[in-house]
Design a protein around this motif. Structure first.
Motif, PDB file in Angstrom:
ATOM      1  N   GLN A   1       3.414 -23.995  22.454  1.00 52.26           N
ATOM      2  CA  GLN A   1       2.227 -23.150  22.644  1.00 52.26           C
ATOM      3  C   GLN A   1       2.341 -21.954  21.697  1.00 52.26           C
ATOM      4  OE1 GLN A   1      -0.419 -23.746  24.505  1.00 52.26           O
ATOM      5  NE2 GLN A   1       0.315 -25.547  25.591  1.00 52.26           N
ATOM      6  N   LYS A   2       2.276 -22.245  20.399  1.00 49.38           N
ATOM      7  CA  LYS A   2       2.507 -21.193  19.417  1.00 49.38           C
ATOM      8  C   LYS A   2       1.490 -20.066  19.540  1.00 49.38           C
ATOM      9  CE  LYS A   2       2.520 -23.794  15.765  1.00 49.38           C
ATOM     10  NZ  LYS A   2       2.606 -24.193  14.339  1.00 49.38           N
ATOM     11  N   ARG A   3       0.234 -20.410  19.730  1.00 48.73           N
ATOM     12  CA  ARG A   3      -0.790 -19.375  19.797  1.00 48.73           C
ATOM     13  C   ARG A   3      -0.626 -18.507  21.028  1.00 48.73           C
ATOM     14  NH1 ARG A   3      -5.903 -23.322  18.277  1.00 48.73           N
ATOM     15  NH2 ARG A   3      -5.183 -23.878  16.166  1.00 48.73           N
ATOM     16  N   ARG A   4      -0.325 -19.128  22.146  1.00 47.37           N
ATOM     17  CA  ARG A   4      -0.146 -18.343  23.366  1.00 47.37           C
ATOM     18  C   ARG A   4       1.092 -17.461  23.268  1.00 47.37           C
ATOM     19  NH1 ARG A   4      -0.804 -21.584  28.840  1.00 47.37           N
ATOM     20  NH2 ARG A   4      -2.790 -21.942  27.754  1.00 47.37           N
ATOM     21  N   VAL A   5       2.170 -18.011  22.712  1.00 48.80           N
ATOM     22  CA  VAL A   5       3.381 -17.206  22.523  1.00 48.80           C
ATOM     23  C   VAL A   5       3.107 -16.046  21.570  1.00 48.80           C
ATOM     24  CG1 VAL A   5       5.729 -17.226  21.606  1.00 48.80           C
ATOM     25  CG2 VAL A   5       4.938 -19.101  23.046  1.00 48.80           C
ATOM     26  N   ALA A   6       2.355 -16.316  20.493  1.00 46.48           N
ATOM     27  CA  ALA A   6       2.041 -15.261  19.526  1.00 46.48           C
ATOM     28  C   ALA A   6       1.174 -14.182  20.152  1.00 46.48           C
ATOM     29  CB  ALA A   6       1.344 -15.863  18.307  1.00 46.48           C
ATOM     30  N   SER A   7       0.181 -14.586  20.953  1.00 42.47           N
ATOM     31  CA  SER A   7      -0.675 -13.586  21.603  1.00 42.47           C
ATOM     32  C   SER A   7       0.111 -12.756  22.608  1.00 42.47           C
ATOM     33  CB  SER A   7      -1.854 -14.275  22.302  1.00 42.47           C
ATOM     34  OG  SER A   7      -1.402 -15.136  23.341  1.00 42.47           O
ATOM     35  N   THR A   8       1.055 -13.395  23.300  1.00 40.24           N
ATOM     36  CA  THR A   8       1.906 -12.639  24.227  1.00 40.24           C
ATOM     37  C   THR A   8       2.772 -11.636  23.468  1.00 40.24           C
ATOM     38  OG1 THR A   8       1.962 -14.548  25.713  1.00 40.24           O
ATOM     39  CG2 THR A   8       3.624 -12.844  26.044  1.00 40.24           C
TER      40      THR A   8
END
Length: 299
Positions: free
Chosen positions: A248-255
């Motif tokens: 979940q690269k995008r979710r990890v990046a947004s976090t």
């Protein structure tokens, strides 16, 4: 001006001179800078909350794909499913905004009490306009950040979900995502512009925040991708953890962006509090710079 010239001619260049107009301008400038700083902190906090809302709605609708599929199999259209989940986001925004307003009122009372104890002439007043603006801004922000996950939920296909209960949410495409994000950002900018009484500034802040978020998200996605290829040093758990980062690269990046913004906000508040403390200490030393004071009777 004539009085100033007369004083300079009489007292000489060793003294520092100022007028009431200069003091008023300096006070207005300081107040405006403080308002801008507080506004920036508020927008950063709103962005953090928006990221949390988006992730929460993604998890919520992702776990209810079967429910969505059943509703659509019974004849509900996508435009009928959207209001159901969007209403949940709006109710979440209303609850969070009300709690935030109550906490803000309590905090303002505490700060006013401390300022009065320190000798400042500050009067506390409850004005409805900021409360209404804060409530509307919180609800609109919740609806804006929660709309894209709800839009993905509305595109769920019943056949695919009923066959596989673990089917992920369908993607809506980059073009539709970009168009909807542009419109929602514009709506957010209009609301901020109304609150600031400056529509151009509100739109600039809204689009600037979104563009900055996208840039930092791309940067942190690259960081996540690079970290996932890092060495495991012979530790199986570490190797698995590094590989899981890319799921979940995008979710990890947004976090990571939210965490970075949160630390930035905390650092800003700490620096601001230190500056306020130094300013209060300077004023105290200036106004009470003596060892013993004697006061006569007031009657």
């Amino acid at each position: 001006a004539p009085a100033m010239q007369a004083l300079k001619h009489t007292l000489g260049p060793l003294f520092r001179y100022t007028t009431a107009d200069d003091v008023a301008k300096q006070a207005a400038t300081n107040t405006e800078r403080l308002q801008q700083l507080l506004l920036a902190c508020g927008l950063l906090a709103l962005l953090i909350g928006g990221i949390g809302i988006a992730n929460t709605m993604l998890v919520s609708v992702g776990r209810r794909t079967k429910e969505i599929a059943v509703l659509k199999a019974l004849g509900m259209k996508s435009y009928q499913v959207l209001p159901l989940f969007l209403l949940e986001a709006v109710l979440l925004g209303v609850a969070g905004s009300v709690i935030g307003l109550l906490a803000g009122i309590a905090l303002s009372l505490a700060i006013t009490s401390v300022a009065v104890q320190l000798g400042a002439q500050v009067a506390w007043a409850l004005r409805p306009d900021p409360l209404l603006v804060g409530l509307v801004l919180g609800v609109v922000a919740t609806a804006v950040f929660g709309f894209l996950p709800v839009l993905r939920a509305g595109r769920t296909r019943p056949i695919g979900v009923l066959r596989d209960e673990d089917a992920p949410l369908p993607r809506i495409g980059w073009a539709l995502t970009g168009g909807v994000s542009f419109l929602l950002t514009g709506l957010m900018g209009v609301v901020v512009g109304i609150a600031l009484h400056n529509m151009r500034l509100g739109l600039a802040l809204a689009f600037g925040v979104v563009i900055s978020f996208l840039l930092f998200s791309g940067l942190f996605q690259a960081v996540v991708a690079a970290a996932s290829r890092g060495p495991g040093f012979g530790l199986v758990g570490l190797k698995i953890a590094l590989r899981n980062l890319t799921r979940q690269k995008r979710r990890v990046a947004s976090t990571m962006v939210a965490l970075c913004i949160g630390m930035l906000a905390v650092g800003t508040i700490v620096v601001l509090s230190q500056n306020v403390r130094a300013e209060l200490q300077s004023l105290f030393e200036k106004d009470w710079g003596f060892n013993v004071a004697t006061f006569g009777p007031t009657d």
